[in-house]
Write an enzyme that holds these catalytic residues in place. Structure first.
Site, PDB file in Angstrom:
ATOM      1  N   GLY A 123      -1.234   6.641 -40.456  1.00  0.00           N
ATOM      2  CA  GLY A 123      -1.701   5.303 -40.869  1.00  0.00           C
ATOM      3  C   GLY A 123      -2.937   4.932 -40.065  1.00  0.00           C
ATOM      4  N   GLY A 124      -3.144   3.612 -39.903  1.00  0.00           N
ATOM      5  CA  GLY A 124      -4.338   3.128 -39.196  1.00  0.00           C
ATOM      6  C   GLY A 124      -4.427   3.654 -37.772  1.00  0.00           C
ATOM      7  N   THR A 138      -5.700  -7.295 -37.950  1.00  0.00           N
ATOM      8  CA  THR A 138      -4.544  -6.407 -37.803  1.00  0.00           C
ATOM      9  C   THR A 138      -3.912  -6.181 -39.164  1.00  0.00           C
ATOM     10  OG1 THR A 138      -2.545  -6.019 -36.518  1.00  0.00           O
ATOM     11  CG2 THR A 138      -2.944  -8.291 -37.159  1.00  0.00           C
ATOM     12  N   ASP A 175      -9.670   0.226 -31.619  1.00  0.00           N
ATOM     13  CA  ASP A 175      -8.390   0.929 -31.427  1.00  0.00           C
ATOM     14  C   ASP A 175      -8.631   2.333 -30.865  1.00  0.00           C
ATOM     15  OD1 ASP A 175      -6.731  -1.096 -32.328  1.00  0.00           O
ATOM     16  OD2 ASP A 175      -6.776  -0.417 -34.416  1.00  0.00           O
ATOM     17  N   SER A 206      -2.518 -11.778 -28.846  1.00  0.00           N
ATOM     18  CA  SER A 206      -3.950 -12.067 -28.705  1.00  0.00           C
ATOM     19  C   SER A 206      -4.261 -13.536 -28.399  1.00  0.00           C
ATOM     20  CB  SER A 206      -4.708 -11.597 -29.939  1.00  0.00           C
ATOM     21  OG  SER A 206      -4.545 -10.212 -30.069  1.00  0.00           O
ATOM     22  N   LYS A 261      -6.927  -4.202 -42.082  1.00  0.00           N
ATOM     23  CA  LYS A 261      -8.018  -3.424 -41.474  1.00  0.00           C
ATOM     24  C   LYS A 261      -8.881  -2.739 -42.534  1.00  0.00           C
ATOM     25  CE  LYS A 261      -5.582  -2.708 -37.123  1.00  0.00           C
ATOM     26  NZ  LYS A 261      -5.118  -1.785 -36.099  1.00  0.00           N
ATOM     27  N   TYR A 301       3.879  -0.830 -28.509  1.00  0.00           N
ATOM     28  CA  TYR A 301       3.910  -1.476 -27.189  1.00  0.00           C
ATOM     29  C   TYR A 301       5.024  -2.501 -27.038  1.00  0.00           C
ATOM     30  CZ  TYR A 301       1.076  -4.922 -29.711  1.00  0.00           C
ATOM     31  OH  TYR A 301       0.602  -5.819 -30.635  1.00  0.00           O
TER      32      TYR A 301
END
Ligand code: NAP
Length: 518
Positions: free
Chosen positions: A376-377, A301, A346, A251, A305, A461
């Site tokens: 999870g998230g 992150t 997301d 980021s 969150k 990713y």
């Protein structure tokens, strides 16, 4: 403007000469010659190096650090003062002496005389604490300026936590004189940059990580290229990513590059936030109670969150419906009035990546059988988006209980991860961290599962093409990469936080550059 000083800790005079040249080329505003690293350490050698800096028109600070304050070489005091005297006689711009030594008559009288011979030079009086924050930072600062009002106080301590940074930044912000206050360690890294907003006199950088003279020091190249050093002033708007870990986040590269192209006076930093809800709340209080820092937005992150959701619930002004149902906030926008709004990008990032890669609209997901692997998230965000689009979702998870609880919330099916081999889903989405760098040779599904009628979407990713995707590709399945999701969620988040349209092609280029470089 805060000076960016490159600290040089090379061991031989020849190496120091090369580093001075390199520092000049990299656009340093000053150099610090850490003469305690030199072999041989002789006044004549130091004088000659001061002349080299002078010939390059770059101000030099000469330091011969006491080993009790982190110096190399264990040089006797007499010798260290000889070096500072020689530097002053050679016309150096600054000398740095430890405050604890300067209070001794023998040291003070010699330095005062040498400073009288070079009245343009300035004295930096420094104190270091490698174990943590000083017990009384302001008291120490006051002692230094009382003993020597014309000196530049330099106070450097170790931040055990990011929340230790703010006392130092406040001291600079409130100081009416030139002062240097920095925090060491990864948690303190932000002070090395935010000092430019707080009005610090100087910050330090290194030429390479091997030559850093303090923990957490960034390279001059990173300070200038990644952290936009030359653009920062007291009006710079601050953004950042809150997480643990954050060192490898893409980021900062994305946002800072976009800010640069858009000509915005803005900077995006990694905020390493250790701990849980309580540390999260303290951090938010620290930034919200300092409007002069101009923190305008945060990406959130792991593992924060849910902390961000809880915080927005209780103290925020606005919480979008989506993060409420997903159970996670990954975007916190901070208004000019200090009010905080929570969002989640997301979910949109995942569903847009899927539909755009398949060339369908969201309605095209209606009635499609989908396996969400992980609860999870990321699993929550993907399950929320898919069920909203009318897909027939089964959530597979190692801990069945979590899959079941999520399935109840989103009115879909649940199964244990072992059941995945029997799935009839057409779209399989890995929302676990299985296959993520450095454990790149694993996949959450057996290779036999794949065929040309399947869609494989990996939210991981890094690496770009995981084993999950490689095996799916070998069987002719259609692929959706985690990078596609990341790019879209980052663009959506930029839109929310900055209130401007990002160049998605630029984000794509940076993400792919970073991921292929690794
Ligand atoms: P999380 O909340 O910690 O959840 C991790 C999930 O992975 C849980 O379901 C966990 O199962 C499962 N898991 C972890 N290790 C496992 C193992 N060895 N075997 C089986 N299951 C395992 O993490 P998250 O936020 O959802 O993130 C998950 C992944 O999504 C990460 O790799 C992240 O990079 C990716 N992600 C990508 C993007 C993007 O933009 N592309 C955005 C967000 C997240 P249990 O419940 O049994 O522990």
């Amino acid at each position: 403007m805060t000076i960016l000083a490159v600290s040089i800790s090379a061991g031989t005079p020849e190496q120091v000469r090369q580093r001075i040249e390199q520092a000049v080329q990299e656009g340093a505003g000053a150099i610090e010659l850490r003469t305690d690293f030199l072999q041989p350490l002789e006044p004549s050698v130091v004088s000659e190096l001061v002349h080299v800096a002078h010939s390059k028109k770059i101000p030099a600070i000469v330091t011969c650090r006491d080993s009790a304050q982190g110096g190399a070489g264990n040089w006797p005091e007499e010798k260290r003062i000889d070096i500072l005297e020689a530097a002053l006689d050679a016309g150096v711009s600054f000398v740095d002496c430890e405050f604890s030594r300067y209070v001794l008559n023998s040291v003070r009288s010699r330095l005062r005389l040498a400073l009288q011979r070079n009245p343009k030079a300035r004295l930096i009086l420094s104190a270091h604490d490698f174990s943590g924050p000083f017990e009384d930072l302001t008291g120490l600062y006051e002692s230094i300026v009382t003993v020597c009002p014309e000196a530049i106080p330099k106070l450097v301590y170790t931040a055990r936590h990011i929340n230790d940074c703010f006392e130092g930044l406040d001291l600079l912000h409130n100081s009416d004189r030139d002062a240097i206050v920095l925090a060491m360690g990864e948690a303190g890294m932000i002070t090395r940059i935010l000092t430019a907003k707080a009005g610090g006199f100087l910050t330090f950088a290194c030429l390479s990580h091997q030559e850093a003279t303090a923990p957490g020091q960034a390279t001059a190249e990173r300070m200038k290229k990644l952290y936009r050093w030359d653009q920062i002033n007291n009006q710079t708007q601050i953004y950042g990513i809150l997480g643990n870990p954050v060192a490898h986040s893409l980021s900062p590269a994305i946002y800072n590059d976009c800010f640069e192209s858009a000509g915005l006076n803005a900077l995006y930093l990694p905020f390493l936030l250790e701990g849980g809800q309580s540390e999260f709340e303290t951090f938010m209080h620290q930034i919200l109670s300092r409007p002069w820092l101009h923190v305008r937005g945060l990406s959130v992150t792991l593992p924060h969150k849910t902390h961000a959701l809880e915080f927005t619930h209780r103290k925020g002004s606005f919480l979008d419906n989506l993060p409420e149902s997903i159970g996670a906030v990954n975007t916190l926008k901070i208004g000019f009035n200090g009010l905080v709004s929570g969002y989640n990008t997301d979910c949109a990032g995942a569903i847009d990546a899927l539909t755009e890669t398949l060339g369908i609209g969201r309605h095209g997901l209606h009635n499609r059988r989908a396996a969400v692997i992980g609860a999870g998230g990321a699993g929550r965000a993907v399950a929320a988006g898919l069920t909203e689009a009318g897909a027939r979702v089964t959530i597979y998870n190692r801990t069945l209980r979590k899959a079941q609880s999520l399935a109840r919330e989103f009115r879909c099916q649940a199964a244990s991860l072992e059941e995945i081999k029997n799935t009839d889903a057409e779209i399989l989405i890995n929302c676990t961290s299985i296959g993520m760098h450095p454990h790149t040779d694993s996949s959450p599904v057996p290779p036999e599962i794949w065929g040309p009628d399947k869609v494989a979407f990996d939210t991981v990713y890094n690496p770009l093409k995981t084993r999950f995707l490689q095996e799916a590709q070998a069987a002719g399945a259609q692929l959706v990469t985690g990078a596609e999701m990341f790019i879209r969620q980052a663009a959506a988040q930029y839109r929310l936080l900055v209130g401007a349209e990002p160049d998605e092609k630029q984000i794509r280029r940076i993400v792919l550059d970073c991921l292929t470089k690794d």
